[in-house]
Scaffold this motif. Structure first.
Motif: not given
Length: 113
Positions: A70-93
């Motif tokens: 399952f670790l190998l399966i996770y490495i293969v199927v995971r999303e390429e880039k982490p999901v960035i927070g919503n726009t309000d969070e980005i603007l606040d940051e």
């Protein structure tokens, strides 16, 4: 009469009884368990950052005998880039870091609504 020699073979004492041989004792078992717990927690955190179900992947990796699969399966199927927070969070940051002014912040917030 020697009691030890008169016992059936299954009742005789074996020199490794209770200890096993190297690789199958208590210490290696605990080390492997700690290893999989650490890997599971790291996968959980990574999956949560990427917007995936972290708890599911943690449980799948902790299943004995198939956790590495399952670790190998996770490495293969995971999303390429982490999901960035919503726009309000980005603007606040960005405002907190001083990258944009308050006027730019309000203008961008109005455009994004």
């Amino acid at each position: 009469m020697n009691l030890y020699t008169d016992l059936p073979l299954i009742f005789e004492h074996h020199p490794m009884e209770g200890w096993g041989f190297w690789g199958f004792g208590w210490l290696p078992l605990l080390l492997w368990l700690a290893f999989f717990l650490i890997i599971g927690v790291l996968v959980y955190q990574d999956a949560e950052k990427r917007g995936m179900n972290g708890l599911l992947w943690l449980v799948l990796i902790l299943i004995p005998m198939v956790g590495l699969l399952f670790l190998l399966i996770y490495i293969v199927v995971r999303e390429e880039k982490p999901v960035i927070g919503n726009t309000d969070e980005i603007l606040d940051e960005r405002l907190a870091k001083g990258e944009i002014t308050l006027e730019e912040y309000e203008e961008l917030k109005d455009k994004l609504k």
